[in-house]
Enzyme design. Sequence first.
Site, mmCIF file in Angstrom:
data_model
loop_
_atom_site.group_PDB
_atom_site.id
_atom_site.type_symbol
_atom_site.label_atom_id
_atom_site.label_comp_id
_atom_site.label_asym_id
_atom_site.label_seq_id
_atom_site.Cartn_x
_atom_site.Cartn_y
_atom_site.Cartn_z
ATOM 1 N N CYS A 133 0.824 -1.215 0.000
ATOM 2 C CA CYS A 133 0.000 0.000 0.000
ATOM 3 C C CYS A 133 0.858 1.265 0.000
ATOM 4 O O CYS A 133 0.517 2.238 -0.671
ATOM 5 C CB CYS A 133 -0.952 0.002 1.191
ATOM 6 N N GLY A 158 2.084 1.706 -3.493
ATOM 7 C CA GLY A 158 0.990 2.167 -4.343
ATOM 8 C C GLY A 158 0.594 3.605 -4.074
ATOM 9 O O GLY A 158 0.410 4.394 -5.002
ATOM 10 N N GLU A 159 0.467 3.951 -2.794
ATOM 11 C CA GLU A 159 0.077 5.326 -2.472
ATOM 12 C C GLU A 159 1.170 6.315 -2.843
ATOM 13 O O GLU A 159 0.878 7.416 -3.308
ATOM 14 C CB GLU A 159 -0.293 5.474 -0.996
ATOM 15 N N SER A 160 2.418 5.931 -2.655
ATOM 16 C CA SER A 160 3.522 6.813 -3.042
ATOM 17 C C SER A 160 3.465 7.111 -4.538
ATOM 18 O O SER A 160 3.556 8.274 -4.958
ATOM 19 C CB SER A 160 4.869 6.180 -2.682
#
Length: 138
Positions: A55, A58-60
């Site tokens: 996550c 992905g968020e980065s």
Amino acid sequence: MADDDVSWYISRGQGALADRMGIEILEFDEEHAVARMPVEGNTQPLGLVHGGAYCVLGESLGSMHANYLAQRVDENRFAVGVDINATHTGSATSGWVTGTCRVLSAGRTITVHEIVVTDDAGRRCSTIRITNLIRERK
């Protein structure tokens, strides 16, 4: 990466958490972003990549790309994550995982990105979707 994309990314930085997790950007342009993260140091007790680490990768990628798109329109615009979900379908135990981020929708106020994370053999480990809200600095 094109020179202006590289300059933007370097000037922005990726943040302390991404640095700590060893995330390295590989490609970055208007259409997509690709980064990799080492398995070592990002595992849960069984030696598998921690779901939260997927996550973070992905968020980065999704948030950085949303900010890039927002600031290409207006320097005073920025993106903040408002929703993220992930489905983990595989587990890496060594080497690197690679996240490939693509735009699903890029509107004036909302962006949606999908990030596919694969292991060194190209097997899908996680599919992440992130929604970012585009705001304007006041």
